[in-house]
Design an enzyme around this catalytic site. Structure first.
Site, PDB file in Angstrom:
ATOM      1  N   LYS A  87      34.134  76.336   3.959  1.00  0.00           N
ATOM      2  CA  LYS A  87      33.134  76.126   5.013  1.00  0.00           C
ATOM      3  C   LYS A  87      33.491  76.945   6.252  1.00  0.00           C
ATOM      4  CE  LYS A  87      31.243  72.551   7.999  1.00  0.00           C
ATOM      5  NZ  LYS A  87      31.065  71.129   8.285  1.00  0.00           N
TER       6      LYS A  87
ATOM      7  N   GLU B 278      45.276  77.620   3.125  1.00  0.00           N
ATOM      8  CA  GLU B 278      45.510  77.662   1.677  1.00  0.00           C
ATOM      9  C   GLU B 278      44.507  78.619   1.007  1.00  0.00           C
ATOM     10  OE1 GLU B 278      45.220  74.929   3.489  1.00  0.00           O
ATOM     11  OE2 GLU B 278      46.579  73.338   2.795  1.00  0.00           O
TER      12      GLU B 278
ATOM     13  N   GLY C  30      32.462  69.012   4.806  1.00  0.00           N
ATOM     14  CA  GLY C  30      33.134  69.611   3.647  1.00  0.00           C
ATOM     15  C   GLY C  30      33.082  68.723   2.415  1.00  0.00           C
ATOM     16  N   ARG C  31      33.355  67.425   2.588  1.00  0.00           N
ATOM     17  CA  ARG C  31      33.392  66.520   1.427  1.00  0.00           C
ATOM     18  C   ARG C  31      32.005  66.120   0.960  1.00  0.00           C
ATOM     19  NH1 ARG C  31      35.585  64.724   6.006  1.00  0.00           N
ATOM     20  NH2 ARG C  31      34.766  62.908   7.079  1.00  0.00           N
TER      21      ARG C  31
ATOM     22  N   GLU D 215      39.008  60.299   3.572  1.00  0.00           N
ATOM     23  CA  GLU D 215      38.867  61.241   4.686  1.00  0.00           C
ATOM     24  C   GLU D 215      37.719  60.785   5.600  1.00  0.00           C
ATOM     25  OE1 GLU D 215      37.758  65.693   4.485  1.00  0.00           O
ATOM     26  OE2 GLU D 215      39.938  65.757   4.524  1.00  0.00           O
TER      27      GLU D 215
ATOM     28  N   HIS E 105      46.771  51.870 -20.476  1.00  0.00           N
ATOM     29  CA  HIS E 105      48.131  51.975 -21.037  1.00  0.00           C
ATOM     30  C   HIS E 105      49.118  52.479 -19.997  1.00  0.00           C
ATOM     31  CE1 HIS E 105      46.737  51.000 -25.055  1.00  0.00           C
ATOM     32  NE2 HIS E 105      45.641  51.632 -24.687  1.00  0.00           N
TER      33      HIS E 105
ATOM     34  N   LYS F 175      48.567  70.617   9.885  1.00  0.00           N
ATOM     35  CA  LYS F 175      48.270  72.062   9.825  1.00  0.00           C
ATOM     36  C   LYS F 175      49.016  72.802  10.941  1.00  0.00           C
ATOM     37  CE  LYS F 175      43.444  71.621   8.231  1.00  0.00           C
ATOM     38  NZ  LYS F 175      42.054  71.902   8.613  1.00  0.00           N
TER      39      LYS F 175
HETATM   40  O1  F6P Z   1      41.375  68.912   4.885  1.00  0.00           O
HETATM   41  C1  F6P Z   1      40.436  69.109   5.897  1.00  0.00           C
HETATM   42  C2  F6P Z   1      39.267  69.887   5.447  1.00  0.00           C
HETATM   43  O2  F6P Z   1      38.605  70.325   6.595  1.00  0.00           O
HETATM   44  C3  F6P Z   1      38.312  69.126   4.554  1.00  0.00           C
HETATM   45  O3  F6P Z   1      37.483  68.274   5.253  1.00  0.00           O
HETATM   46  C4  F6P Z   1      37.597  70.249   3.890  1.00  0.00           C
HETATM   47  O4  F6P Z   1      36.869  69.824   2.776  1.00  0.00           O
HETATM   48  C5  F6P Z   1      38.759  71.152   3.567  1.00  0.00           C
HETATM   49  O5  F6P Z   1      39.615  71.035   4.679  1.00  0.00           O
HETATM   50  C6  F6P Z   1      38.414  72.578   3.303  1.00  0.00           C
HETATM   51  O6  F6P Z   1      37.827  73.175   4.422  1.00  0.00           O
HETATM   52  P1  F6P Z   1      37.078  74.555   4.300  1.00  0.00           P
HETATM   53  O7  F6P Z   1      35.939  74.375   3.366  1.00  0.00           O
HETATM   54  O8  F6P Z   1      36.632  74.881   5.686  1.00  0.00           O
HETATM   55  O9  F6P Z   1      38.052  75.564   3.772  1.00  0.00           O
END
Ligand code: F6P
Length: 518
Positions: free
Chosen positions: A204, A210, A261-262, A347, A378, A487
């Site tokens: 987003k 990452e 995002g979620r 979240e 199990h 972060k």
């Molecule tokens: O972990 C925080 C967060 O902002 C989530 O809410 C989101 O889904 C994820 O990081 C990834 O964010 P982005 O889509 O901006 O890379």
């Protein structure tokens, strides 16, 4: 919008009294014996889903009080504000409109007129994304689609592509790389070839460390293997098209800041799913979710499934004090469904202050966890049946199977029914070790089939039930400030790992850092 935090309503006090008099000791087995209509009263149909709530620790008086709590807290007003596009994400001053992504272009209703520009944009963006998905599907030279994203930019599409495996186009493999741990990307890169791979960089913000690290490594690998046509082999799914362009990606699909995002699997973030199941399948996914939106928006509260589930969540968390909910999907394709729900619920509702910033005097998000049945049986079901903690379980069962192996589906369904039954009925045994206390609550969600439409409805159901509990708690379910501190500290620690400087660090981190460098 007119809302009141749930603990400040008269219904809250009435529920406390109800819990002390009958709620704490309610025995579902007695409740069934006393009321042969209990199943009918506490079950209901919602779009694409039948729900049995009758094995929960609830009676009609409690349900009536919980509905009072919802009304007095202003749930309907809050829900209507979301569906009107008001900026209910107050800490970020954003509207919350993931539901608009699944609203048909021609939809008309009160409150939608003011959003005609956004609705037109949604469809003007969806159409080229689905065209692109169809183009990739027809392109036999592309055999591997690698989604690089994390959190909502990974869990939604990954969960859905796995869940709808039976609908996935033959001849293409889908890979999901989320972790900054290079083992994950390296393992995928070993399996794919430059000329037959499409990388989707899903973020987003297009800033998440990452995802950016993985994207840079993928691009470097692509170049090192002789790849040159970035426009063909890389696409970005993002609200930050400028950053994607600066990264060197010209094929982009956008969305908007009013999609959390979620909550973003319905947007361009859903492109891997659209490629996997096709434009028609993706439209059915949206349509199933829209059916649930309309149910949540219009059904009376006492026959509104997201509302009933959300109210049970509040009853369990704040009155019974249950700390977690276990989710048990009895369909192996739903293996990432628990992980998806973890982000969605924890979240969204893992907050300790209300929307005005004041600490809340009650508990919020439960821990959500689980594994597909029958595997969980199990592993940890022992604790669910005989442990010291009561953990409400939410089963998901699917009536029909898409395979023809004899016996399996009957056995699977027998197991899910038996587990729900065993949790409720228990079994007396004087010896202790073989005693099952029973009266352990569960909810049973039943789908006729696992299809794009029913999955869409199931996920929208979960989104809205999280809205309900968050709304009553008066918290902002749509921000996630709690992920920021880690972060920031990671950047500092990364620099220290490179430099070896431990000045000013706490003793534990300094000690670990020194060991890592030795
Ligand atoms: O972990 C925080 C967060 O902002 C989530 O809410 C989101 O889904 C994820 O990081 C990834 O964010 P982005 O889509 O901006 O890379």
């Amino acid at each position: 919008m007119n809302t009141t935090r749930c603990d400040r309503t008269p219904a809250w006090a009435a529920l406390q009294a109800q819990f002390e008099t009958t709620g704490r000791t309610l025995d579902v087995r007695d409740a069934f014996a006393a009321d042969p209509q209990r199943f009918g009263v506490f079950s209901q149909s919602a779009p694409h889903i039948f729900a049995d709530l009758s094995k929960n620790l609830i009676d009609e008086a409690t349900q009536a009080l919980l509905l009072d709590l919802a009304r007095q807290s202003g749930l309907e007003s809050h829900r209507n504000a979301m569906f009107a596009g008001d900026k209910i994400n107050t800490t970020e001053q954003r509207a919350v409109m993931h539901w608009l992504l699944r609203t048909p272009a021609q939809a008309q209703r009160d409150g939608l007129q003011g959003l005609s520009v956004e609705l037109a944009q949604v469809h003007a963006t969806l159409a080229p994304m689905l065209d692109y998905a169809e183009q990739v599907r027809l392109d036999a030279a592309i055999t591997d689609v690698v989604n690089i994203g994390i959190g909502g930019s990974d869990l939604g599409p990954q969960m859905a592509v796995l869940a709808l495996d039976e609908y996935v186009i033959p001849g293409k493999r889908f890979h999901f790389v989320s972790n900054v741990d290079g083992h994950e990307l390296a393992a995928v890169l070993k399996k794919v070839k430059v000329e037959s791979t499409l990388f989707l960089i899903a973020s987003k913000t297009f800033t998440t460390i990452e995802t950016m690290t993985n994207a840079h490594s993928a691009k470097a690998w692509f170049a090192a293997q002789g790849g040159t046509d970035v426009a063909r082999h890389f696409a970005a799914l993002t609200t930050n098209v400028a950053a994607a362009n600066a990264f060197g990606i010209s094929t982009t699909f956008g969305f908007w800041d009013w999609v959390g995002g979620r909550y973003s699997v319905w947007s361009a973030i859903g492109l891997p799913l659209a490629i996997a199941i096709g434009a028609q399948g993706f439209k059915e996914f949206l349509s199933g979710a829209h059916d649930m939106d309309e149910h949540f928006r219009t059904a009376p509260l006492d026959q509104n499934l997201p509302v009933r589930l959300g109210l049970l969540d509040v009853w369990y968390r704040n009155f019974h004090g249950f700390t977690s909910r276990s989710v048990a999907p009895y369909h192996c394709a739903l293996k990432r469904y628990p992980a998806y729900l973890q982000q969605l619920e924890m979240e969204s509702n893992g907050k300790r202050v209300d929307a005005s910033g004041e600490a809340v005097p009650f508990s919020t998000s439960p821990v959500v966890w689980g594994e597909p049945g029958t595997n969980g049986q199990h592993a940890y079901f022992q604790m669910l049946h005989q442990g010291t903690d009561v953990v409400p379980v939410e089963f998901v069962a699917v009536k029909t199977a898409k395979h023809s192996l004899p016996g399996h589906q009957t056995l699977l369904l027998a197991n899910v029914l038996a587990q729900a039954q065993a949790l409720m009925l228990g079994k007396a045994d004087a010896g202790g070790h073989k005693h099952f206390p029973g009266n352990r609550p569960s909810t049973f969600l039943l789908l006729d089939e696992l299809s794009p439409a029913s999955l869409g409805a199931l996920i929208a159901l979960q989104e809205h039930r999280v809205f309900v509990s968050g709304s009553l708690w008066g918290i902002n379910s749509f921000d996630q400030w709690g992920v920021e501190l880690g972060k920031v500290l990671a950047k500092d620690v990364e620099a220290r790992l490179l430099s070896g400087h431990t000045e000013g660090l706490d003793g534990s981190t300094a000690g670990l850092l020194a060991r890592l460098q030795a």
